[in-house]
Design a protein around this motif. Structure first.
Motif, PDB file in Angstrom:
ATOM      1  N   LYS A 275       0.950  -1.183  -0.073  1.00 23.51           N
ATOM      2  CA  LYS A 275      -0.017  -0.105  -0.009  1.00 23.51           C
ATOM      3  C   LYS A 275       1.005   1.175  -0.103  1.00 23.51           C
ATOM      4  CE  LYS A 275      -3.865   0.596   1.076  1.00 23.51           C
ATOM      5  NZ  LYS A 275      -4.671   1.221   0.286  1.00 23.51           N
ATOM      6  N   ILE A 276       0.709   2.014  -1.104  1.00 26.58           N
ATOM      7  CA  ILE A 276       1.424   3.368  -1.066  1.00 26.58           C
ATOM      8  C   ILE A 276       1.292   4.442   0.092  1.00 26.58           C
ATOM      9  CG2 ILE A 276       1.721   5.466  -2.363  1.00 26.58           C
ATOM     10  CD1 ILE A 276       3.197   2.815  -3.648  1.00 26.58           C
ATOM     11  N   SER A 277      -0.232   4.130   0.532  1.00 25.16           N
ATOM     12  CA  SER A 277      -0.479   5.041   1.694  1.00 25.16           C
ATOM     13  C   SER A 277      -0.132   4.634   2.755  1.00 25.16           C
ATOM     14  CB  SER A 277      -2.132   5.099   1.846  1.00 25.16           C
ATOM     15  OG  SER A 277      -2.712   3.726   1.850  1.00 25.16           O
ATOM     16  N   LEU A 278       0.494   3.263   2.910  1.00 24.71           N
ATOM     17  CA  LEU A 278       1.495   2.766   4.046  1.00 24.71           C
ATOM     18  C   LEU A 278       2.835   3.080   3.979  1.00 24.71           C
ATOM     19  CD1 LEU A 278      -0.941  -0.076   4.885  1.00 24.71           C
ATOM     20  CD2 LEU A 278      -1.322   2.023   5.928  1.00 24.71           C
ATOM     21  N   GLY A 279       3.235   3.849   2.900  1.00 27.69           N
ATOM     22  CA  GLY A 279       4.595   4.041   2.905  1.00 27.69           C
ATOM     23  C   GLY A 279       5.172   2.774   2.133  1.00 27.69           C
ATOM     24  N   ALA A 280       4.353   2.308   1.449  1.00 28.67           N
ATOM     25  CA  ALA A 280       4.963   1.118   0.556  1.00 28.67           C
ATOM     26  C   ALA A 280       5.149  -0.102   1.270  1.00 28.67           C
ATOM     27  CB  ALA A 280       5.943   1.516  -0.385  1.00 28.67           C
ATOM     28  N   LEU A 281       4.448  -0.186   2.370  1.00 27.89           N
ATOM     29  CA  LEU A 281       4.467  -1.434   2.920  1.00 27.89           C
ATOM     30  C   LEU A 281       3.243  -2.323   2.961  1.00 27.89           C
ATOM     31  CD1 LEU A 281       5.818   0.098   6.460  1.00 27.89           C
ATOM     32  CD2 LEU A 281       7.321  -1.287   4.676  1.00 27.89           C
ATOM     33  N   SER A 282       3.521  -3.686   3.368  1.00 28.74           N
ATOM     34  CA  SER A 282       2.104  -4.506   3.321  1.00 28.74           C
ATOM     35  C   SER A 282       1.468  -4.045   4.786  1.00 28.74           C
ATOM     36  CB  SER A 282       2.221  -5.938   3.412  1.00 28.74           C
ATOM     37  OG  SER A 282       2.908  -6.161   4.492  1.00 28.74           O
ATOM     38  N   PRO A 283      -0.040  -4.321   4.646  1.00 23.34           N
ATOM     39  CA  PRO A 283      -0.560  -3.950   5.977  1.00 23.34           C
ATOM     40  C   PRO A 283      -0.083  -4.659   7.156  1.00 23.34           C
ATOM     41  CG  PRO A 283      -2.043  -4.402   4.294  1.00 23.34           C
ATOM     42  CD  PRO A 283      -0.921  -4.615   3.827  1.00 23.34           C
ATOM     43  N   ILE A 284       0.624  -5.627   6.894  1.00 28.00           N
ATOM     44  CA  ILE A 284       1.116  -6.588   8.382  1.00 28.00           C
ATOM     45  C   ILE A 284       2.562  -5.740   8.574  1.00 28.00           C
ATOM     46  CG2 ILE A 284       2.372  -8.514   8.866  1.00 28.00           C
ATOM     47  CD1 ILE A 284       0.093  -9.697   8.642  1.00 28.00           C
ATOM     48  N   GLU A 285       3.312  -5.381   7.580  1.00 31.64           N
ATOM     49  CA  GLU A 285       4.610  -4.569   7.882  1.00 31.64           C
ATOM     50  C   GLU A 285       4.229  -3.443   8.362  1.00 31.64           C
ATOM     51  OE1 GLU A 285       7.050  -6.280   4.181  1.00 31.64           O
ATOM     52  OE2 GLU A 285       5.761  -4.714   3.758  1.00 31.64           O
ATOM     53  N   TYR A 286       3.252  -2.656   7.975  1.00 34.65           N
ATOM     54  CA  TYR A 286       2.883  -1.413   8.661  1.00 34.65           C
ATOM     55  C   TYR A 286       2.645  -1.547   9.950  1.00 34.65           C
ATOM     56  CZ  TYR A 286       0.642   2.921   9.389  1.00 34.65           C
ATOM     57  OH  TYR A 286       0.237   4.182   9.777  1.00 34.65           O
ATOM     58  N   ARG A 287       1.909  -2.440  10.611  1.00 35.27           N
ATOM     59  CA  ARG A 287       1.538  -2.702  11.685  1.00 35.27           C
ATOM     60  C   ARG A 287       2.471  -3.108  12.679  1.00 35.27           C
ATOM     61  NH1 ARG A 287      -3.644  -4.998   9.697  1.00 35.27           N
ATOM     62  NH2 ARG A 287      -2.741  -7.089   9.762  1.00 35.27           N
ATOM     63  N   VAL A 288       3.557  -3.952  12.106  1.00 37.36           N
ATOM     64  CA  VAL A 288       4.781  -4.289  12.809  1.00 37.36           C
ATOM     65  C   VAL A 288       5.621  -2.991  13.121  1.00 37.36           C
ATOM     66  CG1 VAL A 288       6.925  -5.524  12.865  1.00 37.36           C
ATOM     67  CG2 VAL A 288       4.826  -6.518  12.075  1.00 37.36           C
ATOM     68  N   SER A 289       5.882  -2.153  11.948  1.00 33.37           N
ATOM     69  CA  SER A 289       6.362  -0.882  12.102  1.00 33.37           C
ATOM     70  C   SER A 289       5.831   0.001  13.267  1.00 33.37           C
ATOM     71  CB  SER A 289       6.442  -0.054  10.998  1.00 33.37           C
ATOM     72  OG  SER A 289       5.117   0.698  10.612  1.00 33.37           O
ATOM     73  N   LEU A 290       4.608  -0.028  13.624  1.00 35.49           N
ATOM     74  CA  LEU A 290       3.966   0.788  14.648  1.00 35.49           C
ATOM     75  C   LEU A 290       4.231   0.254  16.137  1.00 35.49           C
ATOM     76  CD1 LEU A 290       0.563   1.759  12.925  1.00 35.49           C
ATOM     77  CD2 LEU A 290       2.781   3.308  13.146  1.00 35.49           C
ATOM     78  N   GLY A 291       4.796  -1.330  15.800  1.00 34.43           N
ATOM     79  CA  GLY A 291       4.956  -1.854  17.212  1.00 34.43           C
ATOM     80  C   GLY A 291       3.783  -2.483  17.582  1.00 34.43           C
ATOM     81  N   LEU A 292       2.789  -2.774  16.751  1.00 31.98           N
ATOM     82  CA  LEU A 292       1.468  -3.311  17.007  1.00 31.98           C
ATOM     83  C   LEU A 292       1.673  -5.064  16.553  1.00 31.98           C
ATOM     84  CD1 LEU A 292      -1.044  -0.730  15.597  1.00 31.98           C
ATOM     85  CD2 LEU A 292      -0.178  -1.181  17.939  1.00 31.98           C
ATOM     86  N   ALA A 293       0.897  -5.644  17.232  1.00 33.08           N
ATOM     87  CA  ALA A 293       0.871  -7.138  16.859  1.00 33.08           C
ATOM     88  C   ALA A 293       0.217  -7.336  15.695  1.00 33.08           C
ATOM     89  CB  ALA A 293       0.141  -8.163  17.950  1.00 33.08           C
ATOM     90  N   ALA A 294       0.619  -8.088  14.643  1.00 38.87           N
ATOM     91  CA  ALA A 294      -0.071  -8.577  13.476  1.00 38.87           C
ATOM     92  C   ALA A 294      -1.202  -9.397  13.664  1.00 38.87           C
ATOM     93  CB  ALA A 294       0.905  -9.286  12.528  1.00 38.87           C
TER      94      ALA A 294
END
Length: 51
Positions: free
Chosen positions: A32-51
């Motif tokens: 997702k470009i809106s998530l900084g070109a990360l997948s939704p799971i990679e984005y959640r991990v980058s925020l420190g959230l459990a996938a």
């Protein structure tokens, strides 16, 4: 997945498998470009959230 697809010869089990695979890809792997070109799971991990 190829589209369009002829589903006439497909069993319910095969259909569910294809749909499940698509949902898993959509929720976990698509970039997702809106998530900084990360997948939704990679984005959640980058925020420190459990996938």
């Amino acid at each position: 997945m190829g589209y369009p697809r002829d589903w006439k010869g497909t069993t319910i089990e095969q259909f569910i498998e294809v749909v499940d695979s698509y949902i898993r890809w959509y929720n976990e792997k698509r970039i997702k470009i809106s998530l900084g070109a990360l997948s939704p799971i990679e984005y959640r991990v980058s925020l420190g959230l459990a996938a």
